[in-house]
Scaffold this motif. Sequence first.
Motif, PDB file in Angstrom:
ATOM      1  N   LEU A 157     -16.194 -17.977   2.779  1.00  0.00           N
ATOM      2  CA  LEU A 157     -15.932 -19.372   3.118  1.00  0.00           C
ATOM      3  C   LEU A 157     -16.255 -19.637   4.582  1.00  0.00           C
ATOM      4  CD1 LEU A 157     -12.507 -19.977   1.322  1.00  0.00           C
ATOM      5  CD2 LEU A 157     -14.832 -20.388   0.459  1.00  0.00           C
ATOM      6  N   GLY A 158     -16.685 -20.843   4.836  1.00  0.00           N
ATOM      7  CA  GLY A 158     -17.030 -21.209   6.211  1.00  0.00           C
ATOM      8  C   GLY A 158     -15.856 -21.813   6.952  1.00  0.00           C
ATOM      9  N   TYR A 159     -15.896 -21.684   8.261  1.00  0.00           N
ATOM     10  CA  TYR A 159     -14.910 -22.335   9.109  1.00  0.00           C
ATOM     11  C   TYR A 159     -15.562 -22.575  10.471  1.00  0.00           C
ATOM     12  CZ  TYR A 159     -14.195 -17.736  11.251  1.00  0.00           C
ATOM     13  OH  TYR A 159     -14.374 -16.553  11.897  1.00  0.00           O
ATOM     14  N   VAL A 160     -14.894 -23.301  11.332  1.00  0.00           N
ATOM     15  CA  VAL A 160     -15.441 -23.581  12.658  1.00  0.00           C
ATOM     16  C   VAL A 160     -14.411 -23.233  13.710  1.00  0.00           C
ATOM     17  CG1 VAL A 160     -16.996 -25.419  11.860  1.00  0.00           C
ATOM     18  CG2 VAL A 160     -14.675 -25.994  12.593  1.00  0.00           C
ATOM     19  N   PHE A 210     -17.802 -18.003  10.529  1.00  0.00           N
ATOM     20  CA  PHE A 210     -17.896 -19.302  11.204  1.00  0.00           C
ATOM     21  C   PHE A 210     -19.288 -19.906  10.997  1.00  0.00           C
ATOM     22  CE2 PHE A 210     -18.863 -16.152  14.568  1.00  0.00           C
ATOM     23  CZ  PHE A 210     -20.105 -16.601  15.014  1.00  0.00           C
ATOM     24  N   ILE A 211     -19.309 -21.224  10.945  1.00  0.00           N
ATOM     25  CA  ILE A 211     -20.571 -21.941  10.697  1.00  0.00           C
ATOM     26  C   ILE A 211     -20.963 -22.834  11.870  1.00  0.00           C
ATOM     27  CG2 ILE A 211     -20.340 -21.892   8.185  1.00  0.00           C
ATOM     28  CD1 ILE A 211     -19.212 -24.706   8.309  1.00  0.00           C
ATOM     29  N   ASP A 212     -20.197 -22.799  12.955  1.00  0.00           N
ATOM     30  CA  ASP A 212     -20.564 -23.584  14.141  1.00  0.00           C
ATOM     31  C   ASP A 212     -21.488 -22.761  15.026  1.00  0.00           C
ATOM     32  OD1 ASP A 212     -18.097 -21.994  14.484  1.00  0.00           O
ATOM     33  OD2 ASP A 212     -18.293 -22.613  16.577  1.00  0.00           O
ATOM     34  N   ASN A 213     -22.167 -23.439  15.931  1.00  0.00           N
ATOM     35  CA  ASN A 213     -23.122 -22.762  16.810  1.00  0.00           C
ATOM     36  C   ASN A 213     -22.917 -23.228  18.258  1.00  0.00           C
ATOM     37  OD1 ASN A 213     -25.218 -21.469  18.063  1.00  0.00           O
ATOM     38  ND2 ASN A 213     -26.838 -22.654  17.083  1.00  0.00           N
ATOM     39  N   PRO A 214     -22.209 -22.447  19.063  1.00  0.00           N
ATOM     40  CA  PRO A 214     -22.019 -22.818  20.468  1.00  0.00           C
ATOM     41  C   PRO A 214     -23.204 -22.468  21.361  1.00  0.00           C
ATOM     42  CG  PRO A 214     -20.869 -20.770  20.016  1.00  0.00           C
ATOM     43  CD  PRO A 214     -21.450 -21.229  18.709  1.00  0.00           C
ATOM     44  N   ARG A 215     -24.273 -21.905  20.772  1.00  0.00           N
ATOM     45  CA  ARG A 215     -25.413 -21.467  21.571  1.00  0.00           C
ATOM     46  C   ARG A 215     -26.663 -22.312  21.306  1.00  0.00           C
ATOM     47  NH1 ARG A 215     -25.285 -16.295  23.525  1.00  0.00           N
ATOM     48  NH2 ARG A 215     -27.218 -16.922  24.539  1.00  0.00           N
ATOM     49  N   VAL A 216     -26.473 -23.566  20.932  1.00  0.00           N
ATOM     50  CA  VAL A 216     -27.623 -24.457  20.770  1.00  0.00           C
ATOM     51  C   VAL A 216     -28.270 -24.666  22.135  1.00  0.00           C
ATOM     52  CG1 VAL A 216     -28.383 -26.739  20.026  1.00  0.00           C
ATOM     53  CG2 VAL A 216     -26.530 -25.585  18.824  1.00  0.00           C
ATOM     54  N   ARG A 224     -31.178 -19.926  18.500  1.00  0.00           N
ATOM     55  CA  ARG A 224     -30.332 -18.738  18.433  1.00  0.00           C
ATOM     56  C   ARG A 224     -28.963 -19.124  17.884  1.00  0.00           C
ATOM     57  NH1 ARG A 224     -31.180 -16.256  23.093  1.00  0.00           N
ATOM     58  NH2 ARG A 224     -32.776 -17.744  23.692  1.00  0.00           N
ATOM     59  N   VAL A 225     -28.334 -18.167  17.244  1.00  0.00           N
ATOM     60  CA  VAL A 225     -27.003 -18.363  16.659  1.00  0.00           C
ATOM     61  C   VAL A 225     -26.188 -17.112  16.965  1.00  0.00           C
ATOM     62  CG1 VAL A 225     -25.689 -18.592  14.520  1.00  0.00           C
ATOM     63  CG2 VAL A 225     -27.810 -19.883  14.821  1.00  0.00           C
ATOM     64  N   PRO A 226     -24.954 -17.257  17.451  1.00  0.00           N
ATOM     65  CA  PRO A 226     -24.134 -16.059  17.715  1.00  0.00           C
ATOM     66  C   PRO A 226     -23.667 -15.426  16.405  1.00  0.00           C
ATOM     67  CG  PRO A 226     -22.868 -18.044  18.152  1.00  0.00           C
ATOM     68  CD  PRO A 226     -24.274 -18.493  17.871  1.00  0.00           C
ATOM     69  N   LEU A 227     -23.706 -14.114  16.370  1.00  0.00           N
ATOM     70  CA  LEU A 227     -23.164 -13.388  15.219  1.00  0.00           C
ATOM     71  C   LEU A 227     -21.668 -13.136  15.387  1.00  0.00           C
ATOM     72  CD1 LEU A 227     -25.889 -10.710  14.401  1.00  0.00           C
ATOM     73  CD2 LEU A 227     -25.579 -12.990  13.428  1.00  0.00           C
ATOM     74  N   SER A 238     -20.110 -14.435  12.030  1.00  0.00           N
ATOM     75  CA  SER A 238     -20.706 -15.670  11.529  1.00  0.00           C
ATOM     76  C   SER A 238     -20.781 -15.613  10.007  1.00  0.00           C
ATOM     77  CB  SER A 238     -22.108 -15.847  12.112  1.00  0.00           C
ATOM     78  OG  SER A 238     -22.978 -14.851  11.586  1.00  0.00           O
ATOM     79  N   LEU A 239     -21.122 -16.723   9.384  1.00  0.00           N
ATOM     80  CA  LEU A 239     -21.243 -16.768   7.923  1.00  0.00           C
ATOM     81  C   LEU A 239     -22.271 -15.758   7.439  1.00  0.00           C
ATOM     82  CD1 LEU A 239     -20.533 -18.183   5.212  1.00  0.00           C
ATOM     83  CD2 LEU A 239     -22.430 -19.767   5.689  1.00  0.00           C
ATOM     84  N   ALA A 240     -23.432 -15.695   8.138  1.00  0.00           N
ATOM     85  CA  ALA A 240     -24.490 -14.772   7.710  1.00  0.00           C
ATOM     86  C   ALA A 240     -24.034 -13.324   7.837  1.00  0.00           C
ATOM     87  CB  ALA A 240     -25.756 -15.014   8.545  1.00  0.00           C
ATOM     88  N   LEU A 241     -23.403 -12.982   8.969  1.00  0.00           N
ATOM     89  CA  LEU A 241     -22.950 -11.605   9.172  1.00  0.00           C
ATOM     90  C   LEU A 241     -21.849 -11.251   8.182  1.00  0.00           C
ATOM     91  CD1 LEU A 241     -23.084  -8.992  10.776  1.00  0.00           C
ATOM     92  CD2 LEU A 241     -21.485  -9.990  12.434  1.00  0.00           C
ATOM     93  N   ALA A 242     -20.942 -12.177   7.906  1.00  0.00           N
ATOM     94  CA  ALA A 242     -19.875 -11.915   6.942  1.00  0.00           C
ATOM     95  C   ALA A 242     -20.442 -11.669   5.554  1.00  0.00           C
ATOM     96  CB  ALA A 242     -18.908 -13.095   6.917  1.00  0.00           C
TER      97      ALA A 242
END
Length: 735
Positions: A157-160, A210-216, A224-227, A238-242
Motif C-alpha cells: 500500500l502507498g502512503y506519503v 511511500f509514493i511521494d517524491n521530495p527530490r523533484v 530521480r526518486v528516493p528509495l 519507496s513503493l518500488a523498493l517495498a
Amino acid sequence: MIKGFSVGQRLVRSGLGILLTLLMLVPLIQDSRPVLLERFESDLYDLRLRQFLADDQDPRIVIVDIDEASLAEQGRWPWGRATLAKLLNKLFDEYGVAIVGFDMLFAEADRNVPFEALQQWLDSRPATAGSELSTQLDSLNPDRQFAAALEDRPVVLGYVFDRSTQQLQVGDPGSPVVGAGQLQGIPVPRASGVVASLDAFQATGIRNGFIDNPRVDADGVYRRVPLLQEYQSQYYPSLALAMILALFEEDQVIPVTESDGSDSVLVAVDAAGISIPVDNGGAVLVPYRGRQGSFPYVSATDVINGRASADVLEGAIVLVGTSAAGLLDLRVTPVGSRYAGVEVHANIIAGILDEQINHRPDYTLGVELLQVLLSGLLLSLLIPRTSVLVSGLLALVWVGMLSGFNLYAWQALQWVIPLGYSLFLVVLLYLFLQITGYFFETRNIRKLEGQFGQYIPPEVVAELSAQGDAVQLSGESREMTVFFSDIRDFTSLSEQLSPQQLTRMMNIYLTSMTAKIHQRRGTVDKYIGDAVMAFWGAPLEDASHARHSLQAAMDMLAVLPELNRQLVAEGLPEVSVGMGINTGQMNVGNMGSSFRMAYTVMGDAVNLASRLEGLTKFYNCPLLVSDETANSVPEYGFRYIDRVRVKGRFEPVDLYQPVGKRSELTPVQLTGIDDFSAGVRTYQQQRWDEADAAFRRYLRSDKDDYCAQMYLLRIAESREAGQQPWDGIYCHRQK
C-alpha cells in the motif's frame, strides 16, 4: 591569423585561458554551479535519456489503470472499498498476479451514508432485537471487505510523508527497512509526519511504500526518486523498493557506503542481493524504459468485470494507479510532460530487476574536474597557436570526443558523467581566446600601421600582421633593392615659388610617386626634401624585389607627363627627375637612438644607389640601374651606359638605362640597344673606329641622344691622345 601573434602574446592568451579554467573549477569544487548551467546539464541528461529509449513493452509489470473508461463505468473517484476489494480478489483469484502495489492512499474510512443511517437505527433498538442483523451488516462494511481482500496476500500500500510544520500523524508507515543509526550523517530526505493507510489495513501484515517524491528537480521534472526516507530515526522504503522486497520475501536492505575522508558516502542499497546504485541522498535516477505506454495497461473496469486478458495479467507484477487527467497523478518527466505517475514506479521496479540503472558514481566529481581541466589546458595551449578555422575544428573534435566518452560511459558503464559544464567551458574558452586574439591582432595591426602605415601599402601591413614573428625588425643583412629619386634643379624651382605653392607642388609630386611605390609593394624609407628613398625586400621577403623596384620607377616616369600637366594647370612649374636603383646586400632594421627610431637600410649598396641617382644628371638619363639590378630583371631591355668608379667606392659598377620590356619594344629599339651597348664595349677596348660606327648607327634612330653624342666626343678626344693604358673605367670624382 595565428602567425600575427608574438610568442609573448600567445603565452598571455594561454595564461588567461588557464586562469579562466581554474576559476571555472571553483563552482564545481564548491558544488555551487550557476542555475542556468544546472538547467543545461538537466537538458543534456534528458537528451541522452531519450536517445536510448526502447520501443517495446516490458510484460513483467502491468498497470491496472483507473482510466476514463473505468470512471465512466464504475462511477466517480474515489470508489467504494468494496469495489477495490472486488478488484483485488479478481487480480489474485482469477488472474493469478504475483503481487499488487497501490499507487494511492487509504487514509480515511469508507463513509457509506446508507450504512451509517441503518447502523444508527439499529443502535436505537433493543440490543437483542438487532444483534443478528448487526453482525450481518458488520460483514458488509466496505473497509472490512477490503481488509479481508488484503489479508495474506502480497500487497503493498502507498502512503506519503509529510514535511510541513503541522507534523501530521495519520496511520503507521509500517516496518523500517534500515536500522536506526546505519545511515547517520547521510543526507537521506527526512520527514516530520506521515499520512498512511488505516490501521485496519495494517493489521493484515501487508507492506507499505511511500509514493511521494521530495527530490523533484527545480524545473519540476521527475528525474530521480528516493528509495529511502527517514522518519523518527528509522528508514522506510519507496513503493518500488517495498515491492522488490515483497517479491523476494525480504524485510531489510543493506546500505553500501564508502569512506570519503572523515565521512561516509552512500553509494548503493542492497535489496535481496541486488545492488541498486543511489546518490548520497538515497535517490535513484529513474531508468525510464521509454515513453508512456512502455508497460501494458489494463483498464480497472475490465478487471472488475472479468474482461481483461488473462495472458497479460497472469504472474505479473501489478501496479494499480491512474492515468485519468482529473485525478491529478500526471507528472512531468524527461520522456513526456503528461506521464502517469504510476509508470514512474514501474520503471524503477523494471530497472532494479534488470540491474540497469544509470547512476553517478561517487568519483563523478573527480571525473568531471579532470574533464574540465583537460578541456581548459588543451584549448588554452592550442587555440592561441592555431588559426580560427583550425581552432574551431579542434574545439569541435574535442566536443565530439567528450560526447563520445560520455555516451560510452552511459551505455556501457551505466555512468552518468556531467557534460554540460565541460561543453560550456569549451565554448566559453573558444570565444574568449578568439576575442583576446582579435584584440591582440587589432593592436598588432595598429602598431604596424603606426610604424609602417605611411611607408608601405595597407595590404603589406596586413601581411606583416599575418606573419608576426616571421618578420624581423631588429636588424639583419638581406639582399634587397634600394631606390633614390630627386627633382632636377629643385633649388632654383623652390626660389620661384611661395611657401604655399612649394608645399602644394611637393604634395602633388610625392603623393603620385609614393602611390606608384606602394602599388609595387615598396617601402618608403624617407622623404629628404624633394628626394624619395624607398626599398624592396623588407620588412617582407620579396623574391622579385629588383623587378618590383624597376616597375615602380618605370611607372613613375610614365605618370610624370600627366603629373606635370596637373602642376601647370595649377600654375606650378613642371618637374623632371633623376632616379637610381641598386640591388645588393644591405642592413635593414629599426635603427636610431633612444629618442627616435626608424626602420631603414644602410650599407655600401645603399650608397651606390644614391650615387647612381646623382649620375643621371651627368648622363642626362632619367633612370640608371646597376648591373646587379639589370641582371635580376632579364625580361627588360637595358641600354649599357658606362662602367664607372664612383666617389668613395673603389669597385667599379656597370650602369644601365632601362628602355622597357623586351616583349613590348620595337625591332628598331632592340637594334638600337644592341648598337649602343656594342659601342660602349668597343670604346672600353679602345677600338675607336668600331665604337664610332656603332654610336653613329644609334643616332640614326635617335639623333638627339645625349649619351651617344657624349661618346663621340670621348672618342674624338681619345684619338687625339692616342693609345693609353686604360681599364675602360670612367672615374667620377664628384659622385
